[in-house]
Design a protein around this motif. Structure first.
Motif, mmCIF file in Angstrom:
data_model
loop_
_atom_site.group_PDB
_atom_site.id
_atom_site.type_symbol
_atom_site.label_atom_id
_atom_site.label_comp_id
_atom_site.label_asym_id
_atom_site.label_seq_id
_atom_site.Cartn_x
_atom_site.Cartn_y
_atom_site.Cartn_z
ATOM 1 N N ASN A 129 0.825 -1.197 0.000
ATOM 2 C CA ASN A 129 0.000 0.000 0.000
ATOM 3 C C ASN A 129 0.863 1.252 0.000
ATOM 4 O OD1 ASN A 129 -2.383 -1.586 0.197
ATOM 5 N ND2 ASN A 129 -2.221 -1.615 2.441
ATOM 6 N N ASN A 130 0.257 2.360 -0.421
ATOM 7 C CA ASN A 130 0.944 3.653 -0.453
ATOM 8 C C ASN A 130 2.289 3.558 -1.156
ATOM 9 O OD1 ASN A 130 1.192 6.404 0.066
ATOM 10 N ND2 ASN A 130 2.145 6.072 2.077
ATOM 11 N N LEU A 131 2.269 3.003 -2.344
ATOM 12 C CA LEU A 131 3.499 2.783 -3.092
ATOM 13 C C LEU A 131 4.125 4.098 -3.542
ATOM 14 C CD1 LEU A 131 2.305 -0.291 -5.120
ATOM 15 C CD2 LEU A 131 4.314 -0.252 -3.620
ATOM 16 N N ALA A 132 5.453 4.109 -3.579
ATOM 17 C CA ALA A 132 6.225 5.265 -4.006
ATOM 18 C C ALA A 132 7.226 4.837 -5.070
ATOM 19 C CB ALA A 132 6.943 5.901 -2.823
ATOM 20 N N SER A 133 7.810 5.813 -5.742
ATOM 21 C CA SER A 133 8.720 5.520 -6.842
ATOM 22 C C SER A 133 9.906 4.667 -6.395
ATOM 23 C CB SER A 133 9.213 6.814 -7.492
ATOM 24 O OG SER A 133 9.893 7.628 -6.556
ATOM 25 N N GLU A 134 10.356 4.830 -5.171
ATOM 26 C CA GLU A 134 11.488 4.047 -4.672
ATOM 27 C C GLU A 134 11.150 2.573 -4.471
ATOM 28 O OE1 GLU A 134 10.026 6.544 -1.046
ATOM 29 O OE2 GLU A 134 10.265 6.803 -3.211
ATOM 30 N N ASP A 135 9.883 2.206 -4.579
ATOM 31 C CA ASP A 135 9.481 0.808 -4.497
ATOM 32 C C ASP A 135 9.616 0.092 -5.834
ATOM 33 O OD1 ASP A 135 8.707 0.892 -1.711
ATOM 34 O OD2 ASP A 135 6.898 1.958 -2.344
ATOM 35 N N THR A 136 9.916 0.815 -6.886
ATOM 36 C CA THR A 136 10.077 0.208 -8.199
ATOM 37 C C THR A 136 11.238 -0.780 -8.188
ATOM 38 O OG1 THR A 136 9.152 2.100 -9.390
ATOM 39 C CG2 THR A 136 10.606 0.638 -10.620
ATOM 40 N N ALA A 137 10.967 -2.028 -8.555
ATOM 41 C CA ALA A 137 11.975 -3.083 -8.525
ATOM 42 C C ALA A 137 11.365 -4.366 -9.061
ATOM 43 C CB ALA A 137 12.480 -3.305 -7.095
ATOM 44 N N VAL A 138 12.220 -5.360 -9.264
ATOM 45 C CA VAL A 138 11.757 -6.708 -9.504
ATOM 46 C C VAL A 138 11.611 -7.391 -8.151
ATOM 47 C CG1 VAL A 138 12.226 -8.933 -10.585
ATOM 48 C CG2 VAL A 138 12.869 -6.820 -11.756
ATOM 49 N N TYR A 139 10.445 -7.942 -7.894
ATOM 50 C CA TYR A 139 10.160 -8.588 -6.623
ATOM 51 C C TYR A 139 10.228 -10.098 -6.784
ATOM 52 C CZ TYR A 139 8.790 -4.198 -4.470
ATOM 53 O OH TYR A 139 8.798 -2.925 -3.944
ATOM 54 N N TYR A 140 10.920 -10.757 -5.854
ATOM 55 C CA TYR A 140 11.141 -12.189 -5.894
ATOM 56 C C TYR A 140 10.571 -12.864 -4.658
ATOM 57 C CZ TYR A 140 14.655 -11.030 -9.436
ATOM 58 O OH TYR A 140 15.308 -10.562 -10.549
ATOM 59 N N CYS A 141 9.938 -13.988 -4.862
ATOM 60 C CA CYS A 141 9.475 -14.830 -3.770
ATOM 61 C C CYS A 141 10.524 -15.897 -3.480
ATOM 62 C CB CYS A 141 8.146 -15.486 -4.131
ATOM 63 S SG CYS A 141 7.466 -16.561 -2.845
ATOM 64 N N ASN A 142 10.781 -16.124 -2.205
ATOM 65 C CA ASN A 142 11.757 -17.118 -1.776
ATOM 66 C C ASN A 142 11.174 -18.000 -0.686
ATOM 67 O OD1 ASN A 142 14.066 -17.374 0.670
ATOM 68 N ND2 ASN A 142 14.680 -18.177 -1.327
ATOM 69 N N VAL A 143 11.359 -19.305 -0.829
ATOM 70 C CA VAL A 143 10.957 -20.250 0.215
ATOM 71 C C VAL A 143 12.132 -21.155 0.543
ATOM 72 C CG1 VAL A 143 8.539 -20.202 -0.484
ATOM 73 C CG2 VAL A 143 10.046 -21.966 -1.416
ATOM 74 N N ARG A 144 12.156 -21.639 1.778
ATOM 75 C CA ARG A 144 13.267 -22.460 2.247
ATOM 76 C C ARG A 144 12.751 -23.704 2.939
ATOM 77 N NH1 ARG A 144 16.425 -18.969 5.815
ATOM 78 N NH2 ARG A 144 17.060 -18.043 3.817
ATOM 79 N N ILE A 145 13.301 -24.846 2.552
ATOM 80 C CA ILE A 145 13.027 -26.093 3.238
ATOM 81 C C ILE A 145 14.352 -26.823 3.420
ATOM 82 C CG2 ILE A 145 12.475 -27.271 1.065
ATOM 83 C CD1 ILE A 145 10.501 -28.996 2.738
ATOM 84 N N ARG A 146 14.559 -27.317 4.636
ATOM 85 C CA ARG A 146 15.854 -27.857 5.030
ATOM 86 C C ARG A 146 16.891 -26.754 4.821
ATOM 87 N NH1 ARG A 146 13.373 -31.741 1.812
ATOM 88 N NH2 ARG A 146 12.428 -33.457 3.008
ATOM 89 N N SER A 147 17.925 -26.998 4.031
ATOM 90 C CA SER A 147 18.952 -25.998 3.779
ATOM 91 C C SER A 147 18.885 -25.425 2.369
ATOM 92 C CB SER A 147 20.339 -26.586 4.020
ATOM 93 O OG SER A 147 20.596 -27.671 3.153
ATOM 94 N N ASN A 148 17.811 -25.684 1.652
ATOM 95 C CA ASN A 148 17.696 -25.286 0.258
ATOM 96 C C ASN A 148 16.736 -24.119 0.075
ATOM 97 O OD1 ASN A 148 19.425 -27.393 -0.692
ATOM 98 N ND2 ASN A 148 17.718 -28.826 -0.516
ATOM 99 N N ASP A 149 17.143 -23.156 -0.729
ATOM 100 C CA ASP A 149 16.321 -22.013 -1.097
ATOM 101 C C ASP A 149 15.766 -22.194 -2.501
ATOM 102 O OD1 ASP A 149 18.405 -19.521 0.546
ATOM 103 O OD2 ASP A 149 16.675 -20.646 1.284
ATOM 104 N N TYR A 150 14.515 -21.797 -2.678
ATOM 105 C CA TYR A 150 13.867 -21.861 -3.984
ATOM 106 C C TYR A 150 13.268 -20.501 -4.292
ATOM 107 C CZ TYR A 150 14.410 -26.843 -3.168
ATOM 108 O OH TYR A 150 14.936 -28.087 -2.908
ATOM 109 N N TRP A 151 13.496 -20.040 -5.520
ATOM 110 C CA TRP A 151 13.142 -18.691 -5.927
ATOM 111 C C TRP A 151 12.134 -18.690 -7.058
ATOM 112 C CZ3 TRP A 151 15.099 -14.360 -3.497
ATOM 113 C CH2 TRP A 151 16.177 -14.571 -2.632
ATOM 114 N N GLY A 152 11.274 -17.691 -7.033
ATOM 115 C CA GLY A 152 10.403 -17.447 -8.157
ATOM 116 C C GLY A 152 11.136 -16.737 -9.271
ATOM 117 N N GLN A 153 10.442 -16.545 -10.383
ATOM 118 C CA GLN A 153 11.057 -15.938 -11.558
ATOM 119 C C GLN A 153 11.204 -14.425 -11.430
ATOM 120 O OE1 GLN A 153 7.943 -16.885 -11.299
ATOM 121 N NE2 GLN A 153 6.699 -15.182 -12.091
ATOM 122 N N GLY A 154 10.525 -13.832 -10.488
ATOM 123 C CA GLY A 154 10.522 -12.396 -10.309
ATOM 124 C C GLY A 154 9.382 -11.738 -11.052
ATOM 125 N N THR A 155 8.807 -10.717 -10.452
ATOM 126 C CA THR A 155 7.737 -9.965 -11.086
ATOM 127 C C THR A 155 8.034 -8.474 -10.964
ATOM 128 O OG1 THR A 155 5.329 -9.615 -11.159
ATOM 129 C CG2 THR A 155 6.308 -9.985 -8.987
#
Length: 119
Positions: free
Chosen positions: A87-113
């Motif tokens: 909410n209340n987004l500003a120009s400095e929020d412009t970026a590629v956003y990535y989702c990350n999840v972790r199970i055990r010691s492994n990280d998994y990433w989304g493609q970015g939006t």
């Protein structure tokens, strides 16, 4: 392997809102860590918001100072989705956003939006 599918990015005017969704192929109940990162051009990737699963005695959320009070991370268990309400987004929020999840010691990433905030 764990697949991570993101959606919800787009173009929005300053002061507006966006809702990002992340759907991993593994149940959220089995994830030790889940979070949203972002990376703007020429800048390092940074943690925006996260949720840690440590049972009832050790679970909680974290937010970057720059988004605290504006962004909210949440889980929608019926749809097995991780949500970032912005909410209340500003120009400095412009970026590629990535989702990350972790199970055990492994990280998994989304493609970015891509999130673009216009003035």
């Amino acid at each position: 392997q764990v697949d991570v599918v993101e959606s919800g990015g787009g173009l929005v005017q300053a002061g507006g809102s966006l809702r990002l969704s992340c759907k991993p192929s593994i149940t959220l109940f089995n994830l030790a860590f889940m979070g949203w990162y972002r990376q703007a051009p020429g800048r390092q990737r940074e943690l925006v918001a996260s949720f840690t699963n440590g049972g009832h005695t050790n679970s909680g959320t974290n937010y970057a100072d720059s988004v605290k009070g504006r962004f909210t991370i949440s889980r929608e268990f019926p749809k097995n989705m991780l949500i970032l309400q912005m909410n209340n987004l500003a120009s400095e929020d412009t970026a590629v956003y990535y989702c990350n999840v972790r199970i055990r010691s492994n990280d998994y990433w989304g493609q970015g939006t891509q999130v673009t905030v216009s003035s």
